[in-house]
Design an enzyme around this catalytic site. Structure first.
Site, PDB file in Angstrom:
ATOM      1  N   GLY A  60       0.732  -1.294  -0.021  1.00 36.29           N
ATOM      2  CA  GLY A  60       0.125  -0.034   0.015  1.00 36.29           C
ATOM      3  C   GLY A  60       0.765   1.272   0.022  1.00 36.29           C
ATOM      4  O   GLY A  60       0.615   2.194  -0.674  1.00 36.29           O
ATOM      5  N   CYS A  61       2.062   1.220   0.851  1.00 35.30           N
ATOM      6  CA  CYS A  61       2.746   2.311   0.981  1.00 35.30           C
ATOM      7  C   CYS A  61       3.563   2.674  -0.611  1.00 35.30           C
ATOM      8  O   CYS A  61       3.733   3.810  -0.901  1.00 35.30           O
ATOM      9  CB  CYS A  61       3.861   2.330   2.102  1.00 35.30           C
ATOM     10  SG  CYS A  61       2.892   2.089   3.819  1.00 35.30           S
ATOM     11  N   THR A  62       3.824   1.530  -1.163  1.00 35.48           N
ATOM     12  CA  THR A  62       4.402   1.754  -2.392  1.00 35.48           C
ATOM     13  C   THR A  62       3.573   2.371  -3.505  1.00 35.48           C
ATOM     14  O   THR A  62       3.863   3.277  -4.193  1.00 35.48           O
ATOM     15  CB  THR A  62       5.078   0.238  -2.889  1.00 35.48           C
ATOM     16  OG1 THR A  62       6.043  -0.211  -1.965  1.00 35.48           O
ATOM     17  CG2 THR A  62       5.759   0.540  -4.328  1.00 35.48           C
TER      18      THR A  62
ATOM     19  N   GLY B   1       3.057   6.080  -2.683  1.00 32.61           N
ATOM     20  CA  GLY B   1       4.274   6.911  -3.290  1.00 32.61           C
ATOM     21  C   GLY B   1       4.250   7.020  -4.736  1.00 32.61           C
ATOM     22  O   GLY B   1       4.820   7.900  -5.211  1.00 32.61           O
TER      23      GLY B   1
END
Length: 154
Positions: free
Chosen positions: A44-46, A49
């Site tokens: 999710g964080c990738t 970003g």
């Protein structure tokens, strides 16, 4: 204390990828998108970003700077940024002071286990340092585009 739209944004000063620093005062006159994410190099964080990076030219054209904040060390952020060719600033809040100031260090629950972690949240700060909008418990899909839409309307 919970931050609300219209509040003055807490001042911050943190190390960033590439050996730099990010201070709210450095961006006076610019819109700052400060997005908090739990951990670098997770799915999710990738995606978040990459989505903000894909819109980085449009954000810059709207006089906005985008800063992603996690408690990861700078070395991990450098690898994360290089691996996915991210175009946003990645702030390292290892001691948690920025997360605490913005109220994103919260109790979470996963599979019945409780633990402390970063709430995925985004703060839109205007050029005078005032919070113009807050997104809590962000769902990644479409979020960066929704933030850009608000930036473009300022």
């Amino acid at each position: 204390m919970t931050l609300e739209t219209g509040d003055k944004a807490p001042a911050f000063d943190m190390a960033t990828d590439g050996g730099g620093r990010a201070r709210l005062s450095d961006f006076a006159g610019k819109t700052v998108v400060l997005y908090f994410y739990p951990k670098a190099d997770t799915p999710g964080c990738t995606t978040e970003g990459q989505d903000f990076s894909a819109l980085s030219a449009e954000s810059a054209a709207a006089n906005a700077v985008v800063i992603g904040v996690s408690r990861d060390p700078v070395k991990k952020l450098d690898r994360f940024k290089a691996k996915y060719d991210l175009k946003v600033i990645l702030g390292s809040d290892e001691d948690g002071t920025v997360c605490e100031a913005f109220g994103t260090w919260v109790q979470k629950k996963l599979y019945g286990r409780e633990y402390m972690g970063i709430e995925r949240a985004t703060f839109l700060i205007d050029g005078q340092g005032m919070i113009r909008q807050i997104w809590h418990k962000v769902s990644v899909k479409g979020h960066a585009a929704a933030v850009l839409e608000v930036i473009s309307s300022l």
